[in-house]
Motif scaffolding. Sequence first.
Motif, PDB file in Angstrom:
ATOM      1  N   ILE A   2       0.774  -1.081  -0.065  1.00 31.58           N
ATOM      2  CA  ILE A   2       0.045  -0.060  -0.071  1.00 31.58           C
ATOM      3  C   ILE A   2       0.769   1.202   0.172  1.00 31.58           C
ATOM      4  N   THR A   3       0.743   2.149  -0.884  1.00 33.84           N
ATOM      5  CA  THR A   3       1.409   3.340  -0.926  1.00 33.84           C
ATOM      6  C   THR A   3       0.298   4.589  -0.727  1.00 33.84           C
ATOM      7  N   LEU A   4       0.396   5.243   0.271  1.00 37.52           N
ATOM      8  CA  LEU A   4      -0.273   6.378   0.558  1.00 37.52           C
ATOM      9  C   LEU A   4      -0.014   7.725  -0.168  1.00 37.52           C
ATOM     10  N   ILE A   5      -0.773   8.194  -0.967  1.00 42.00           N
ATOM     11  CA  ILE A   5      -0.318   9.125  -2.030  1.00 42.00           C
ATOM     12  C   ILE A   5      -0.866  10.532  -1.379  1.00 42.00           C
ATOM     13  N   GLY A   6      -1.692  10.440  -0.558  1.00 42.39           N
ATOM     14  CA  GLY A   6      -2.351  11.967   0.093  1.00 42.39           C
ATOM     15  C   GLY A   6      -3.789  11.707  -0.056  1.00 42.39           C
ATOM     16  N   ARG A  54      -3.853 -12.105 -15.140  1.00 40.51           N
ATOM     17  CA  ARG A  54      -3.191 -11.650 -16.649  1.00 40.51           C
ATOM     18  C   ARG A  54      -2.243 -10.602 -16.808  1.00 40.51           C
ATOM     19  N   ALA A  55      -2.258  -9.754 -15.810  1.00 39.09           N
ATOM     20  CA  ALA A  55      -1.633  -8.412 -16.158  1.00 39.09           C
ATOM     21  C   ALA A  55      -0.969  -7.875 -14.624  1.00 39.09           C
ATOM     22  N   THR A  56      -0.317  -6.727 -14.812  1.00 41.17           N
ATOM     23  CA  THR A  56       0.159  -6.262 -13.484  1.00 41.17           C
ATOM     24  C   THR A  56      -0.895  -4.987 -13.083  1.00 41.17           C
ATOM     25  N   VAL A  57      -1.345  -5.188 -11.967  1.00 40.41           N
ATOM     26  CA  VAL A  57      -2.537  -4.285 -11.779  1.00 40.41           C
ATOM     27  C   VAL A  57      -2.177  -3.621 -10.534  1.00 40.41           C
ATOM     28  N   THR A  58      -2.561  -2.283 -10.657  1.00 38.52           N
ATOM     29  CA  THR A  58      -2.648  -1.349  -9.575  1.00 38.52           C
ATOM     30  C   THR A  58      -3.729  -0.849  -9.227  1.00 38.52           C
ATOM     31  N   CYS A  59      -4.276  -0.733  -7.954  1.00 40.46           N
ATOM     32  CA  CYS A  59      -5.444  -0.153  -7.712  1.00 40.46           C
ATOM     33  C   CYS A  59      -5.481   0.905  -6.962  1.00 40.46           C
ATOM     34  N   PRO A  65      -9.532   1.104   4.792  1.00 40.28           N
ATOM     35  CA  PRO A  65      -9.911  -0.234   4.880  1.00 40.28           C
ATOM     36  C   PRO A  65     -10.069  -1.019   3.314  1.00 40.28           C
ATOM     37  N   ALA A  66     -10.649  -0.386   2.376  1.00 40.42           N
ATOM     38  CA  ALA A  66     -10.456  -1.057   1.078  1.00 40.42           C
ATOM     39  C   ALA A  66      -9.132  -1.430   0.821  1.00 40.42           C
ATOM     40  N   ALA A  67      -8.216  -0.468   1.020  1.00 38.90           N
ATOM     41  CA  ALA A  67      -6.885  -0.388   0.617  1.00 38.90           C
ATOM     42  C   ALA A  67      -6.099  -1.775   0.993  1.00 38.90           C
ATOM     43  N   ILE A  68      -6.594  -1.802   2.492  1.00 41.91           N
ATOM     44  CA  ILE A  68      -6.015  -3.109   3.232  1.00 41.91           C
ATOM     45  C   ILE A  68      -6.784  -4.378   2.677  1.00 41.91           C
ATOM     46  N   GLU A  69      -7.959  -4.505   2.413  1.00 40.08           N
ATOM     47  CA  GLU A  69      -8.307  -5.575   1.624  1.00 40.08           C
ATOM     48  C   GLU A  69      -7.975  -5.955   0.385  1.00 40.08           C
ATOM     49  N   LEU A  70      -7.603  -4.941  -0.495  1.00 36.99           N
ATOM     50  CA  LEU A  70      -7.012  -5.179  -1.579  1.00 36.99           C
ATOM     51  C   LEU A  70      -5.421  -5.685  -1.464  1.00 36.99           C
ATOM     52  N   ASP A  71      -4.648  -5.288  -0.686  1.00 35.07           N
ATOM     53  CA  ASP A  71      -3.524  -5.667  -0.270  1.00 35.07           C
ATOM     54  C   ASP A  71      -3.356  -7.043  -0.099  1.00 35.07           C
ATOM     55  N   ARG A  73      -5.124  -9.235  -1.282  1.00 30.74           N
ATOM     56  CA  ARG A  73      -5.258  -9.998  -2.532  1.00 30.74           C
ATOM     57  C   ARG A  73      -4.080  -9.948  -3.431  1.00 30.74           C
ATOM     58  N   GLY A  74      -2.871  -9.442  -2.958  1.00 26.26           N
ATOM     59  CA  GLY A  74      -1.727  -9.561  -3.604  1.00 26.26           C
ATOM     60  C   GLY A  74      -1.444  -8.473  -4.479  1.00 26.26           C
ATOM     61  N   VAL A  75      -2.121  -7.168  -4.667  1.00 23.20           N
ATOM     62  CA  VAL A  75      -2.058  -6.234  -5.769  1.00 23.20           C
ATOM     63  C   VAL A  75      -1.396  -4.983  -5.180  1.00 23.20           C
ATOM     64  N   GLU A  76      -0.810  -4.241  -6.066  1.00 18.83           N
ATOM     65  CA  GLU A  76      -0.365  -2.956  -5.581  1.00 18.83           C
ATOM     66  C   GLU A  76      -1.528  -1.987  -5.393  1.00 18.83           C
ATOM     67  N   VAL A  77      -1.549  -1.085  -4.369  1.00 18.62           N
ATOM     68  CA  VAL A  77      -2.548  -0.336  -3.822  1.00 18.62           C
ATOM     69  C   VAL A  77      -1.962   1.226  -3.798  1.00 18.62           C
ATOM     70  N   LEU A  78      -2.839   1.998  -4.324  1.00 16.09           N
ATOM     71  CA  LEU A  78      -2.612   3.530  -4.321  1.00 16.09           C
ATOM     72  C   LEU A  78      -3.786   4.059  -3.426  1.00 16.09           C
ATOM     73  N   CYS A  79      -3.530   4.412  -2.212  1.00 21.02           N
ATOM     74  CA  CYS A  79      -4.453   4.977  -1.290  1.00 21.02           C
ATOM     75  C   CYS A  79      -4.535   6.492  -1.070  1.00 21.02           C
ATOM     76  N   GLY A  80      -5.560   7.062  -1.881  1.00 17.89           N
ATOM     77  CA  GLY A  80      -5.565   8.454  -1.726  1.00 17.89           C
ATOM     78  C   GLY A  80      -6.594   9.019  -2.839  1.00 17.89           C
ATOM     79  N   THR A  81      -6.530  10.314  -3.186  1.00 19.85           N
ATOM     80  CA  THR A  81      -7.372  11.183  -3.920  1.00 19.85           C
ATOM     81  C   THR A  81      -6.637  11.123  -5.401  1.00 19.85           C
ATOM     82  N   LEU A  82      -7.639  11.182  -6.536  1.00 19.44           N
ATOM     83  CA  LEU A  82      -7.112  11.151  -7.817  1.00 19.44           C
ATOM     84  C   LEU A  82      -6.339  12.436  -8.040  1.00 19.44           C
ATOM     85  N   ALA A  83      -6.443  13.702  -7.659  1.00 17.30           N
ATOM     86  CA  ALA A  83      -5.642  14.479  -7.633  1.00 17.30           C
ATOM     87  C   ALA A  83      -4.196  14.608  -7.571  1.00 17.30           C
TER      88      ALA A  83
END
Length: 497
Positions: A2-6, A54-59, A65-71, A73-83
């Motif tokens: 999990i990467t916290l991007i702000g 089938r691919a390299t996935v980043t969420c 809590p959603a980021a922890i659940e995705l983590d 599942r073994g995928v890279e997670v960016l947690c924060g706002t789109l901006a």
Amino acid sequence: MITLIGGEMPGFAEERQPAGGALLGYVAAQVPDGVNVLVAGPHEAALVDELAARATVTCLVRSEPAAIELDGRGVEVLCGTLAKLPEPGRWDVVVALDGLGRLCSAEGPQLDWAESLQAVKRALRPGGTLLLAVENELGLHRLVDPATATSAQTDDAWRPLGEFDDTRPGNPTRLAARLAAEGLAVDWLGAAWPEPGRPTLIATPNALRDGPVDALAALTARAAGTAYANRSVLSDPRRLAAAAVRAGLGPELAASWLVIAHLAPRPSAALSLPPVLLGDGRILEVSPDQDGAWTRRVPGDPTMEGPLPRGRLVEELFIAACLRHDLPAIRRLLTGWIAALPDVAADNVVISGDTFTTLDPSVLASVDVLRELARTLLTGGFAHPWPAATDLQALTAILHGAAGLTGDVPAIPDGDDPPQPDSRREHEEQLRALNRSLADAASRAQWYERELAKREEELRKARVQISTFSGNFGYRFAKLGYGVARKARNRLRKGNR
């Protein structure tokens, strides 16, 4: 990882369900193998797992809590706002099938729809592909659902723009124009029914305009009826969906629009989808063949390939005949249908000429199709030629006779009501029909009361006259004289003998 991007939101959970379902999973499965994919927004776990296999996935999600659940599942997670999305131009594919409305957090800039699209576009590499869903503010789901709020009151509605966001496109043509203005060329665009987050039918505007309109209208009505079964609605979504498609307004009243677009240059492995997709488990593809006839097939199962039947639903034609009180047409429909497909419900049989065909062979057979048709007439408040038949058993018996069936009508089992939308509009129509019946009965009762009062008045006068004449001296004297005269006459007759 999990990467916290702000702009991440600890302790926040999305209230609405994530985008998913078999059909959106099928669309996402068209992404080429081995590419870098950004899944933007909340998506169903099965969809994410399909892509990650089938691919390299980043969420990208805003909820910790959603980021922890995705983590997990073994995928890279960016947690924060789109901006604050880092590394522009990193991904080959961006999947935003949940739309752009749940990508900004309360801890960062509030982007409108157009600004969110620009931020998502910046994440794409040259030649990258965008899979995007856009909810229709005038879609079927908003027109029939009484729970649709004029202003959302949920915890994620800190910026409830909705239809007040002027940058949001209002129809497929404007959506394609907005994408083109951002340098995104549209490869495929489809109208999705009946709910934006979990559609079960997607059709391109060209298919809805030039394809088998009657069959598509019937399929759209079936999808809407299934989605809203046993749910309270303002109006029956089946009628609205079928009428919209048949009138050429299917894309404008769809729940959402799905679009596949790309940045220049055109990717070598461009995604391609058939004109029509439907299903909530097994996926059916519908497309025209070389001769222009529309066929359906199940991917990976050549035995399921066959033509899509043409024609109108028996149920629709039957209701129309009832509204016209056209008894010969009703008898022809019922006898032909029951003779050809006695176990297939009227909302799953199409007729073209004199040929009756099952629309969806995967639907289970019905126990008493005529009872279901009678229930449709009663619950829909439709006028029909038998107004005296106000209960289900009586109307079913009439339809059995009109269809030429002999023998007793089966009794109605307890709890045998099939799931269908609980429509307030149809309830109001039933109340109006009952009020008309009650008004007619009251009018007839008043006429009978007036006639009875008139007869009673005449009888009272006759009794008074009889009582008057039978009780005075003149009447008794006349009666005595009449008796004496009658005896004298009898004696004279005897003397003459």
